[in-house]
Design an enzyme around this catalytic site. Structure first.
Site, mmCIF file in Angstrom:
data_model
loop_
_atom_site.group_PDB
_atom_site.id
_atom_site.type_symbol
_atom_site.label_atom_id
_atom_site.label_comp_id
_atom_site.label_asym_id
_atom_site.label_seq_id
_atom_site.Cartn_x
_atom_site.Cartn_y
_atom_site.Cartn_z
ATOM 1 N N HIS A 167 -6.687 -1.305 1.380
ATOM 2 C CA HIS A 167 -6.450 0.131 1.175
ATOM 3 C C HIS A 167 -5.778 0.468 -0.150
ATOM 4 C CE1 HIS A 167 -7.662 1.301 5.187
ATOM 5 N NE2 HIS A 167 -6.941 0.327 5.685
ATOM 6 N N ASN A 189 0.797 -1.221 0.000
ATOM 7 C CA ASN A 189 0.000 0.000 0.000
ATOM 8 C C ASN A 189 0.834 1.277 0.000
ATOM 9 O OD1 ASN A 189 -2.652 1.428 0.393
ATOM 10 N ND2 ASN A 189 -1.595 2.090 2.252
ATOM 11 N N GLU A 234 -4.368 -9.111 4.514
ATOM 12 C CA GLU A 234 -4.893 -8.467 5.713
ATOM 13 C C GLU A 234 -5.984 -7.501 5.287
ATOM 14 O OE1 GLU A 234 -3.832 -5.298 9.264
ATOM 15 O OE2 GLU A 234 -2.995 -5.104 7.272
ATOM 16 N N ASP A 271 0.004 -6.820 3.503
ATOM 17 C CA ASP A 271 -0.364 -5.811 4.492
ATOM 18 C C ASP A 271 -1.391 -4.841 3.904
ATOM 19 O OD1 ASP A 271 0.182 -4.399 7.035
ATOM 20 O OD2 ASP A 271 0.926 -2.819 5.715
ATOM 21 N N ASP A 288 1.075 6.628 0.483
ATOM 22 C CA ASP A 288 0.454 5.571 -0.331
ATOM 23 C C ASP A 288 1.009 5.599 -1.753
ATOM 24 O OD1 ASP A 288 -1.290 5.463 1.936
ATOM 25 O OD2 ASP A 288 -2.870 4.644 0.642
#
Ligand code: CA
Length: 535
Positions: free
Chosen positions: A231, A144, A268, A227, A196
């Protein structure tokens, strides 16, 4: 769906001709006996992760081998026997890349290992030694964001005309997730130190695919824990689990399976339940079932079956095939025994729930001995408590952070000697899981118990039936009665024998495939779990 079927066919074909797969050979090809051993005799394409018990390790805190107070790869090698005796056959290593932070989730270089943890040769040695024991290794892949000190971001931030400028997300917007940069604000969901990446830019995708290829092909890891998967790509106000994110992962899945069909990813997706897990099918191999984890822990904490039975209702409706990862708590949450107010009997029940359930279980290092820890994060990631010696046997030097004071009582050495310890229960449960396939991939039916303090499930397959029965309460229970509402068992009288000890329960009579009013034992002891085999 069609795409999926094609992919599965492709996967089977690739597995069928593994030696001839025309991928680029690693520069220093290392024999991998573990993989060869499992690849050859396999007749059905059951993925290795369906039979895995994972052990999550924070490298910095596991075992220091050179006295600098920081855990390292060689330290893990020293403890592989312990991991094997625990019954884990796969490791998830939290981030191993160079990073300005202690935890490593802000990466400086995706092609290197953190020098505090060792050299790349040390890491290769860990892989080889683990593989020789049949232990797979996956690493954290932080897609991310990068560190704000990563050369890509440093360059992007230095010059608005940098070729890396569009690798990140810039705007004049302000607000929670926007941070002041040079010539504009940049988006960083977690904090300013973690800008990001911009996955609308194909160069970013290409770069991270190359990172993925490098670790799978050149280094030889077995997969990744991804991870912050939800997002990845924002769509206006929607910043989690967007369509664009799902589309990206579909392509990513195709990519990594083309490099290594046996590679595993677990995403995740914080807080996700079974329904969301279905949305990531064909995009990752698994995501963590947070809903189920909460169900496990809440039911044990609250001494009632409602939490776990509710979680099963959703999970069985949405993913009845057990294709998800399970856990109790992870490195972002208070340690399970602390949530259970230090009650070791309850920690044992939680372990039984985790290791007798469908899904691929992940044990967080130290959980198996009841290591305590509440936030801040550093305190849920403390040095492993190996023995009662100075610094808990973690280091001969000054530890990067002091172990929890409980280590003089709560440690591996003490629990190894105690047949009734939490550690020995974990070992027994992983052994049961290895010896009884029904515990891994059998069907699950939640039984009626007539008492909210009693949890009961049936694990069922064509060859084996196992009954798990738990008194969640701290008092004896006499009033209960089990019922199986579905016609799934063979008619007749079954003997009911404990797999944990010598307990013999009352026989079970099945009529029409079902049963009702069954009481295996007159009394269920306080905080007691029973695992019975039906015959
Ligand atoms: Ca060290």
């Amino acid at each position: 769906m069609k795409k999926l079927i094609t992919l599965f066919l492709l996967t089977s074909i690739l597995i069928g001709c593994t030696p001839a797969t025309p991928t680029t050979l690693p520069p220093t090809p290392e024999p991998d006996p573990a993989q060869e051993a499992t690849a050859a005799p396999e007749t059905e394409p059951a993925a290795w992760w369906r039979d895995a018990v994972f052990y999550e390790i924070f490298v910095r805190s596991f075992q220091d081998s050179d006295g600098d107070g920081i855990g390292d790869f060689n330290g893990i090698v020293q403890r592989l026997d312990y991991i094997q005796e625990l019954g884990a056959n796969a490791l998830w290593l939290m981030p191993i890349h160079p990073s300005p932070s202690y935890h490593g989730y802000d990466v400086l270089n995706y092609y290197a290992v953190n020098p505090e943890y060792g050299t790349m040769d040390d890491f290769r040695k860990l892989l080889t030694e683990a593989h020789e024991r049949g232990i797979r290794v996956i690493i954290d892949l932080v897609l991310n964001h990068t560190s704000s000190q990563h050369p890509f971001f440093v360059d992007a931030n230095r010059d608005v005309n940098s070729p890396y400028r569009d690798w990140y997300i810039w705007s004049n917007e302000t607000g929670n997730y926007w941070h002041q940069g040079n010539g504009g604000n940049y988006y960083g969901f977690f904090w300013g130190g973690m800008p990001d990446l911009n996955y609308r830019n194909p160069e970013v995708t290409a770069q991270m695919e190359e990172v993925t290829r490098y670790w799978l092909e050149d280094i030889g890891v077995d997969g990744f824990r991804i991870d912050a998967a939800k997002h990845l790509i924002e769509e206006g106000a929607k910043i989690e689990n967007t369509e664009a994110t799902h589309e990206w992962f579909k392509e990513f899945y195709t990519f990594y399976k083309s490099i290594e069909p046996d590679a595993y990813t677990v995403g995740e997706v914080y807080g996700a339940g079974a329904f969301l897990a279905t949305k990531y099918a064909g995009q990752t191999d698994h995501i963590f079932n947070f809903e189920l984890a909460s169900g496990f822990v809440n039911s044990v904490a609250g001494e009632s079956n409602t939490g776990i039975n509710g979680a099963w209702a959703f999970t069985l409706k949405d993913i009845s095939n057990g294709n998800y990862a399970t856990f109790l708590t992870n490195h972002d949450q208070n340690r399970v025994i602390s949530v259970l107010n230090g009650n070791e009997q309850k920690a044992k029940l939680a372990a039984v729930l985790l290791l007798t359930s469908p899904g691929t279980p992940f044990i967080y290092y130290g959980e198996e001995i009841g290591m305590q820890g509440r936030k801040p994060d550093e305190d849920i990631r403390l040095p492993m408590q190996w023995n009662a010696d100075v610094n808990a046997g973690f280091t001969t030097g000054t530890p990067w952070r002091m172990p929890d004071a409980s280590y003089t009582q709560v440690n591996v050495a003490a629990q190894e000697k105690d047949p009734g310890s939490l550690l020995n229960l974990y070992r027994m449960l992983t052994r049961l899981r290895a010896e009884h396939p029904v515990l891994r991939d059998g069907n699950l039916t939640v039984l009626e118990t007539g008492n909210s303090g009693v949890y009961a499930i049936l694990r069922h397959s064509d060859s084996e039936d196992v009954l798990i029965l738990i008194n969640l309460k701290g008092t004896p229970i006499f009033e209960y009665s089990l019922g199986l509402p579905d016609a799934i068992l063979a008619d007749g009288t079954h003997t009911v024998t404990s797999l944990l000890d010598t307990t013999q329960a009352n026989n079970l009579n099945i009529t029409g495939g079902m049963f009702t009013g069954y009481r295996p034992l007159a009394e269920l002891h306080p905080y007691q779990a029973y695992i019975f085999k039906l015959k």
